[in-house]
Design a protein around this motif. Structure first.
Motif, mmCIF file in Angstrom:
data_model
loop_
_atom_site.group_PDB
_atom_site.id
_atom_site.type_symbol
_atom_site.label_atom_id
_atom_site.label_comp_id
_atom_site.label_asym_id
_atom_site.label_seq_id
_atom_site.Cartn_x
_atom_site.Cartn_y
_atom_site.Cartn_z
ATOM 1 N N GLU A 80 80.279 60.115 -21.377
ATOM 2 C CA GLU A 80 80.832 58.772 -21.552
ATOM 3 C C GLU A 80 79.783 57.953 -22.286
ATOM 4 O O GLU A 80 78.607 58.012 -21.943
ATOM 5 C CB GLU A 80 81.126 58.132 -20.199
ATOM 6 C CG GLU A 80 82.059 58.942 -19.322
ATOM 7 C CD GLU A 80 81.939 58.555 -17.857
ATOM 8 O OE1 GLU A 80 81.413 57.472 -17.541
ATOM 9 O OE2 GLU A 80 82.364 59.360 -17.024
ATOM 10 N N SER A 84 70.599 55.691 -21.399
ATOM 11 C CA SER A 84 70.624 54.442 -22.152
ATOM 12 C C SER A 84 69.568 54.490 -23.243
ATOM 13 O O SER A 84 68.563 55.195 -23.115
ATOM 14 C CB SER A 84 70.403 53.231 -21.244
ATOM 15 O OG SER A 84 69.114 53.259 -20.696
ATOM 16 N N THR A 143 78.284 63.856 -16.803
ATOM 17 C CA THR A 143 78.587 64.441 -15.496
ATOM 18 C C THR A 143 78.854 65.925 -15.685
ATOM 19 O O THR A 143 79.637 66.315 -16.557
ATOM 20 C CB THR A 143 79.817 63.760 -14.867
ATOM 21 O OG1 THR A 143 79.580 62.355 -14.798
ATOM 22 C CG2 THR A 143 80.092 64.297 -13.475
ATOM 23 N N GLU A 193 72.700 59.025 -15.872
ATOM 24 C CA GLU A 193 73.039 57.833 -16.647
ATOM 25 C C GLU A 193 71.998 57.711 -17.757
ATOM 26 O O GLU A 193 70.789 57.810 -17.505
ATOM 27 C CB GLU A 193 73.060 56.599 -15.744
ATOM 28 C CG GLU A 193 74.203 56.666 -14.754
ATOM 29 C CD GLU A 193 74.278 55.479 -13.812
ATOM 30 O OE1 GLU A 193 73.330 54.660 -13.779
ATOM 31 O OE2 GLU A 193 75.288 55.382 -13.102
ATOM 32 N N ASN A 252 68.502 58.501 -15.968
ATOM 33 C CA ASN A 252 68.386 58.311 -14.529
ATOM 34 C C ASN A 252 69.423 59.182 -13.834
ATOM 35 O O ASN A 252 70.624 58.939 -13.962
ATOM 36 C CB ASN A 252 68.592 56.827 -14.190
ATOM 37 C CG ASN A 252 68.484 56.574 -12.704
ATOM 38 O OD1 ASN A 252 67.698 57.195 -12.011
ATOM 39 N ND2 ASN A 252 69.288 55.646 -12.214
ATOM 40 N N TRP A 253 68.938 60.200 -13.120
ATOM 41 C CA TRP A 253 69.849 61.076 -12.376
ATOM 42 C C TRP A 253 70.270 60.351 -11.100
ATOM 43 O O TRP A 253 69.460 60.159 -10.206
ATOM 44 C CB TRP A 253 69.181 62.411 -12.068
ATOM 45 C CG TRP A 253 69.093 63.261 -13.296
ATOM 46 C CD1 TRP A 253 68.077 63.286 -14.197
ATOM 47 C CD2 TRP A 253 70.094 64.154 -13.770
ATOM 48 N NE1 TRP A 253 68.385 64.158 -15.217
ATOM 49 C CE2 TRP A 253 69.616 64.703 -14.972
ATOM 50 C CE3 TRP A 253 71.348 64.552 -13.309
ATOM 51 C CZ2 TRP A 253 70.350 65.625 -15.722
ATOM 52 C CZ3 TRP A 253 72.071 65.472 -14.036
ATOM 53 C CH2 TRP A 253 71.581 65.997 -15.228
ATOM 54 N N VAL A 254 71.528 59.934 -11.041
ATOM 55 C CA VAL A 254 72.036 59.201 -9.885
ATOM 56 C C VAL A 254 72.616 60.148 -8.823
ATOM 57 O O VAL A 254 72.781 59.766 -7.674
ATOM 58 C CB VAL A 254 73.070 58.132 -10.302
ATOM 59 C CG1 VAL A 254 72.391 57.051 -11.139
ATOM 60 C CG2 VAL A 254 74.240 58.727 -11.043
ATOM 61 N N ASP A 282 74.764 52.324 -23.352
ATOM 62 C CA ASP A 282 74.745 52.992 -22.054
ATOM 63 C C ASP A 282 75.788 54.091 -22.020
ATOM 64 O O ASP A 282 76.856 53.976 -22.624
ATOM 65 C CB ASP A 282 75.052 51.991 -20.933
ATOM 66 C CG ASP A 282 73.984 50.926 -20.814
ATOM 67 O OD1 ASP A 282 72.805 51.307 -20.657
ATOM 68 O OD2 ASP A 282 74.319 49.732 -20.892
ATOM 69 N N ARG A 287 75.065 64.103 -12.157
ATOM 70 C CA ARG A 287 75.355 62.964 -13.045
ATOM 71 C C ARG A 287 74.075 62.248 -13.454
ATOM 72 O O ARG A 287 73.288 61.829 -12.611
ATOM 73 C CB ARG A 287 76.301 61.976 -12.381
ATOM 74 C CG ARG A 287 76.691 60.809 -13.285
ATOM 75 C CD ARG A 287 77.732 59.933 -12.603
ATOM 76 N NE ARG A 287 78.034 58.748 -13.357
ATOM 77 C CZ ARG A 287 78.945 58.654 -14.317
ATOM 78 N NH1 ARG A 287 79.653 59.719 -14.651
ATOM 79 N NH2 ARG A 287 79.178 57.527 -14.952
ATOM 80 N N ALA A 323 76.793 58.122 -19.745
ATOM 81 C CA ALA A 323 76.560 59.019 -18.614
ATOM 82 C C ALA A 323 77.079 60.399 -18.966
ATOM 83 O O ALA A 323 77.988 60.542 -19.785
ATOM 84 C CB ALA A 323 77.254 58.504 -17.361
ATOM 85 N N THR A 355 86.041 59.353 -22.335
ATOM 86 C CA THR A 355 85.267 60.517 -21.927
ATOM 87 C C THR A 355 85.422 61.624 -22.964
ATOM 88 O O THR A 355 86.534 61.983 -23.340
ATOM 89 C CB THR A 355 85.734 61.030 -20.551
ATOM 90 O OG1 THR A 355 85.573 59.975 -19.599
ATOM 91 C CG2 THR A 355 84.924 62.236 -20.114
ATOM 92 N N ASP A 399 79.279 53.990 -23.782
ATOM 93 C CA ASP A 399 79.768 52.623 -23.963
ATOM 94 C C ASP A 399 79.084 52.054 -25.202
ATOM 95 O O ASP A 399 77.885 51.777 -25.184
ATOM 96 C CB ASP A 399 79.452 51.781 -22.732
ATOM 97 C CG ASP A 399 80.078 50.407 -22.790
ATOM 98 O OD1 ASP A 399 81.022 50.213 -23.586
ATOM 99 O OD2 ASP A 399 79.624 49.524 -22.048
#
Length: 105
Positions: A70, A48, A61, A46, A38-40, A57, A44, A59, A3, A72
């Motif tokens: 974050e 990509s 927050t 996400e 994509n707002w989950v 990918d 937050r 995210a 993070t 990946d």
């Protein structure tokens, strides 16, 4: 996934607005990389995108005093990880500054 923390001094609602604007700006800037956001949750998103046929990918927050980023990154792209984080951070800080100046609505 590590993070990366992007500090801010905004109230939480304004920080969320700045994060939304930053995520939208990434879409314009990285459109050729099949960028998706994509707002989950309301705090937050996400993220990509694709580079050289590989999906990356991540995210972001929104927290009271920082944005947690974050990302990946596949092994073959690790040399570029710090550059990607730097680009995302610069865009986020730009929107945080606009929010601080009262330029967002």
């Amino acid at each position: 996934m590590k993070t990366h923390k992007i500090p801010h001094d905004l109230d939480l609602d304004l920080a969320k607005l700045a994060a939304r604007k930053a995520a939208e700006a990434y879409g314009e800037r990285f459109a050729e990389y099949n960028y998706k956001a994509n707002w989950v949750r309301d705090d937050r998103v996400e993220l990509s995108f694709e580079v050289m046929g590989k999906r990356l990918d991540g995210a972001m927050t929104v927290k009271p005093r920082q944005l947690d980023l974050e990302l990946d990154v596949p092994f073959m792209f690790r040399p570029f990880q710090s550059k990607a984080i730097s680009l995302i951070e610069r865009e986020a800080l730009s929107w945080i500054e606009k929010a601080r100046k009262g330029e967002l609505s």
